[in-house]
Design a protein around this motif. Structure first.
Motif, PDB file in Angstrom:
ATOM      1  N   VAL A  86       0.842  -1.202   0.000  1.00 19.07           N
ATOM      2  CA  VAL A  86       0.000   0.000   0.000  1.00 19.07           C
ATOM      3  C   VAL A  86       0.874   1.247   0.000  1.00 19.07           C
ATOM      4  O   VAL A  86       0.634   2.204  -0.763  1.00 19.07           O
ATOM      5  CB  VAL A  86      -0.945   0.007   1.217  1.00 19.07           C
ATOM      6  CG1 VAL A  86      -1.667   1.348   1.327  1.00 19.07           C
ATOM      7  CG2 VAL A  86      -1.964  -1.125   1.110  1.00 19.07           C
ATOM      8  N   ALA A  87       1.900   1.250   0.836  1.00 16.39           N
ATOM      9  CA  ALA A  87       2.792   2.413   0.910  1.00 16.39           C
ATOM     10  C   ALA A  87       3.494   2.659  -0.425  1.00 16.39           C
ATOM     11  O   ALA A  87       3.652   3.808  -0.853  1.00 16.39           O
ATOM     12  CB  ALA A  87       3.823   2.200   2.016  1.00 16.39           C
ATOM     13  N   GLY A  88       3.905   1.583  -1.099  1.00 14.95           N
ATOM     14  CA  GLY A  88       4.556   1.734  -2.398  1.00 14.95           C
ATOM     15  C   GLY A  88       3.616   2.325  -3.444  1.00 14.95           C
ATOM     16  O   GLY A  88       3.994   3.218  -4.222  1.00 14.95           O
ATOM     17  N   LEU A  89       2.377   1.845  -3.453  1.00 14.35           N
ATOM     18  CA  LEU A  89       1.397   2.373  -4.412  1.00 14.35           C
ATOM     19  C   LEU A  89       1.113   3.846  -4.151  1.00 14.35           C
ATOM     20  O   LEU A  89       1.059   4.662  -5.088  1.00 14.35           O
ATOM     21  CB  LEU A  89       0.105   1.560  -4.318  1.00 14.35           C
ATOM     22  CG  LEU A  89       0.178   0.120  -4.843  1.00 14.35           C
ATOM     23  CD1 LEU A  89      -1.065  -0.654  -4.421  1.00 14.35           C
ATOM     24  CD2 LEU A  89       0.331   0.099  -6.355  1.00 14.35           C
ATOM     25  N   TRP A  90       0.957   4.200  -2.888  1.00 16.57           N
ATOM     26  CA  TRP A  90       0.651   5.602  -2.576  1.00 16.57           C
ATOM     27  C   TRP A  90       1.852   6.509  -2.782  1.00 16.57           C
ATOM     28  O   TRP A  90       1.685   7.719  -2.993  1.00 16.57           O
ATOM     29  CB  TRP A  90       0.107   5.708  -1.158  1.00 16.57           C
ATOM     30  CG  TRP A  90      -1.297   5.173  -1.052  1.00 16.57           C
ATOM     31  CD1 TRP A  90      -2.147   4.898  -2.080  1.00 16.57           C
ATOM     32  CD2 TRP A  90      -2.005   4.862   0.143  1.00 16.57           C
ATOM     33  NE1 TRP A  90      -3.346   4.434  -1.606  1.00 16.57           N
ATOM     34  CE2 TRP A  90      -3.294   4.392  -0.245  1.00 16.57           C
ATOM     35  CE3 TRP A  90      -1.703   4.912   1.494  1.00 16.57           C
ATOM     36  CZ2 TRP A  90      -4.261   3.992   0.680  1.00 16.57           C
ATOM     37  CZ3 TRP A  90      -2.664   4.513   2.426  1.00 16.57           C
ATOM     38  CH2 TRP A  90      -3.925   4.066   2.008  1.00 16.57           C
ATOM     39  N   SER A  91       3.044   5.968  -2.740  1.00 21.44           N
ATOM     40  CA  SER A  91       4.229   6.763  -3.096  1.00 21.44           C
ATOM     41  C   SER A  91       4.184   7.154  -4.572  1.00 21.44           C
ATOM     42  O   SER A  91       4.560   8.272  -4.948  1.00 21.44           O
ATOM     43  CB  SER A  91       5.507   5.977  -2.793  1.00 21.44           C
ATOM     44  OG  SER A  91       5.630   5.730  -1.401  1.00 21.44           O
ATOM     45  N   ILE A  92       3.704   6.229  -5.407  1.00 22.52           N
ATOM     46  CA  ILE A  92       3.535   6.548  -6.822  1.00 22.52           C
ATOM     47  C   ILE A  92       2.420   7.577  -7.005  1.00 22.52           C
ATOM     48  O   ILE A  92       2.501   8.458  -7.873  1.00 22.52           O
ATOM     49  CB  ILE A  92       3.245   5.269  -7.635  1.00 22.52           C
ATOM     50  CG1 ILE A  92       4.398   4.278  -7.488  1.00 22.52           C
ATOM     51  CG2 ILE A  92       3.017   5.603  -9.113  1.00 22.52           C
ATOM     52  CD1 ILE A  92       4.126   2.919  -8.118  1.00 22.52           C
ATOM     53  N   THR A  93       1.388   7.492  -6.162  1.00 26.44           N
ATOM     54  CA  THR A  93       0.335   8.515  -6.184  1.00 26.44           C
ATOM     55  C   THR A  93       0.928   9.896  -5.957  1.00 26.44           C
ATOM     56  O   THR A  93       0.557  10.877  -6.624  1.00 26.44           O
ATOM     57  CB  THR A  93      -0.718   8.223  -5.096  1.00 26.44           C
ATOM     58  OG1 THR A  93      -1.250   6.915  -5.284  1.00 26.44           O
ATOM     59  CG2 THR A  93      -1.845   9.238  -5.139  1.00 26.44           C
ATOM     60  N   THR A  94       1.857   9.983  -5.019  1.00 27.14           N
ATOM     61  CA  THR A  94       2.525  11.257  -4.738  1.00 27.14           C
ATOM     62  C   THR A  94       3.218  11.792  -5.985  1.00 27.14           C
ATOM     63  O   THR A  94       3.132  12.987  -6.303  1.00 27.14           O
ATOM     64  CB  THR A  94       3.559  11.068  -3.613  1.00 27.14           C
ATOM     65  OG1 THR A  94       2.901  10.586  -2.436  1.00 27.14           O
ATOM     66  CG2 THR A  94       4.256  12.372  -3.286  1.00 27.14           C
ATOM     67  N   ALA A 180       0.074  16.039  -2.871  1.00 30.13           N
ATOM     68  CA  ALA A 180       1.244  15.154  -2.801  1.00 30.13           C
ATOM     69  C   ALA A 180       1.722  14.990  -1.363  1.00 30.13           C
ATOM     70  O   ALA A 180       2.054  13.884  -0.920  1.00 30.13           O
ATOM     71  CB  ALA A 180       2.362  15.713  -3.685  1.00 30.13           C
ATOM     72  N   ILE A 181       1.733  16.079  -0.619  1.00 28.16           N
ATOM     73  CA  ILE A 181       2.140  16.014   0.790  1.00 28.16           C
ATOM     74  C   ILE A 181       1.151  15.173   1.583  1.00 28.16           C
ATOM     75  O   ILE A 181       1.528  14.351   2.435  1.00 28.16           O
ATOM     76  CB  ILE A 181       2.254  17.434   1.374  1.00 28.16           C
ATOM     77  CG1 ILE A 181       3.378  18.211   0.673  1.00 28.16           C
ATOM     78  CG2 ILE A 181       2.495  17.379   2.883  1.00 28.16           C
ATOM     79  CD1 ILE A 181       3.430  19.685   1.030  1.00 28.16           C
ATOM     80  N   GLY A 182      -0.136  15.365   1.322  1.00 28.59           N
ATOM     81  CA  GLY A 182      -1.149  14.579   2.016  1.00 28.59           C
ATOM     82  C   GLY A 182      -0.982  13.091   1.784  1.00 28.59           C
ATOM     83  O   GLY A 182      -1.141  12.273   2.704  1.00 28.59           O
TER      84      GLY A 182
END
Length: 406
Positions: A86-94, A180-182
């Protein structure tokens, strides 16, 4: 090494996970306004992107749900924790939000960044469901989830209005930088939760989870109901921003009013109703909850598109917000009632995959139909699909009523 077994829930982690989920809900509520309102508004009013691009931005979240089926199998094959994935996917979201923020006058770059952000944000949904199943007990899972959803909605309601004012005065790049920060704050929260592992398998068949559709008849029928209902609801939802910001439909509202109507008002309704819906989910028979939520979706879409004035828009979107509060809980947690404990993520991945299918189709259908027939006919088509989906569950509704009466 943490126990990788999916069958052994660890409810001792419930207080810590709940605190972190509440913390995650705050930036999540802010980030969600990007896709409920402002990405589409910017595509329409600032870049004047073609229809297929506007529809694709909306559909990219559903494409993420399509990919989630394969992401779950990837996690199972390689033994990664759900949290890390999940963290990896949301890093790409950023990264996607950063690309969108840097686009400034480049509509194509904004389109790419927005689609990437929405795609990866949504693809983590089934993985989060497994964290809820592992750490939240059956007795109060709906209640805890609804409290986090309440916090998310409070932020979303405030930011839906403020975001519109921000765009009017500062332009959109600072807002998307803040998104992105969020997202990074969300990464920190999910990484801080106790790790959840899936049972590792050395032999992976990408569509293996669909075997449950063949073996479980109630699950199969509910997937059909979800397909019709979801397609109807998403067709209506896809045009909410377009309907009031595109001059051809008669309203031509600016960003602040669009944000107020499509984010703040439904989120206020969500805030008022989400905790009661969580308690209802925990206590009321499932099919009765499903039918009640359907009626709110039906009424909200019809009043929004057929009301013809500002009052109709506000009342319709508020009713839809009430439905969204209940629908959010049901969508996220219904598989925990129908799936064995060690199969929740597989059932949820099938559900998410099919949500992605209809979510990719719905915006394309909605925008194309609106161009040729107008949004009113789109609203009636949405209503018809919701009615059919509700009628399919009539035998189960009758059985639940008879069971309670006996």
């Amino acid at each position: 090494m943490p126990d990788p077994s999916e069958a052994a829930e660890d409810y001792s982690q419930q207080p810590r996970t709940f605190r972190l989920e509440l913390a995650r809900a705050l930036p999540m509520g802010f980030v969600e306004t990007a896709f409920s309102t402002f990405a589409v508004f910017i595509a329409i009013r600032i870049f004047e992107l073609p229809t297929w691009m506007k529809a694709s931005i909306i559909a990219s979240g559903s494409a993420g749900l399509l990919l989630s089926l394969f992401i779950v199998q990837f996690v199972r094959r390689h033994g990664y924790s759900v949290n890390n994935m999940v963290a990896g996917l949301w890093s790409i979201t950023t990264i996607g939000f950063v690309i969108a923020a840097l686009s400034r006058t480049n509509g194509t770059l904004f389109f790419v960044g927005s689609c990437l952000a929405y795609l990866t944000l949504a693809s983590a949904s089934p993985l989060m469901a497994q964290i809820y199943r592992k750490h939240f007990s059956n007795e109060n899972r709906g209640h805890l989830f609804s409290l986090a959803a309440l916090a998310r909605a409070c932020v979303g309601a405030l930011c839906g209005w403020l975001g519109g004012l921000w765009i009017e005065t500062q332009g959109f790049p600072p807002l998307f930088s803040a998104y992105a920060i969020g997202t990074l704050l969300m990464v920190i929260c999910v990484r801080s939760m106790a790790p959840v592992y899936l049972r590792k398998s050395n032999r992976i068949r990408w569509f293996d989870a669909f075997s449950h559709v063949r073996e479980n008849a109630p699950f199969r029928k509910l997937l059909i109901v979800w397909m019709l209902l979801g397609l109807g609801n998403l067709i209506g939802w896809s045009l909410f921003v377009e309907y009031i910001s595109n001059p051809r439909y008669g309203f031509d509202f600016e960003a602040d009013k669009v944000g107020l109507i499509t984010s703040t008002i439904p989120m206020i309704a969500f805030i008022v109703c989400v905790v009661p819906w969580g308690s209802i989910f925990d206590r009321m028979p499932f099919y009765r909850v499903r039918a009640t939520v359907n009626l709110f979706f039906l009424a909200g879409i019809l009043v929004y598109y057929l009301g013809g004035n500002m009052a109709g828009l506000c009342i319709g979107i508020a009713i839809h917000g009430i439905a969204r509060a209940g629908g959010n809980i049901i969508w996220s947690l219904w598989t925990t009632r129908f799936a064995p404990a060690d199969k929740v993520i597989e059932y949820q991945s099938v559900h998410s995959f099919l949500t992605g299918v209809r979510g990719v189709l719905a915006p394309l259908i909605a925008f194309t139909a609106a161009n040729y027939l107008g949004p009113h006919w789109v609203a009636w088509a949405s209503a018809l699909l919701i009615i059919i989906a509700t009628l399919i569950t009539w035998p189960e509704l009758k059985a639940e009523t008879a069971k309670q009466a006996s």
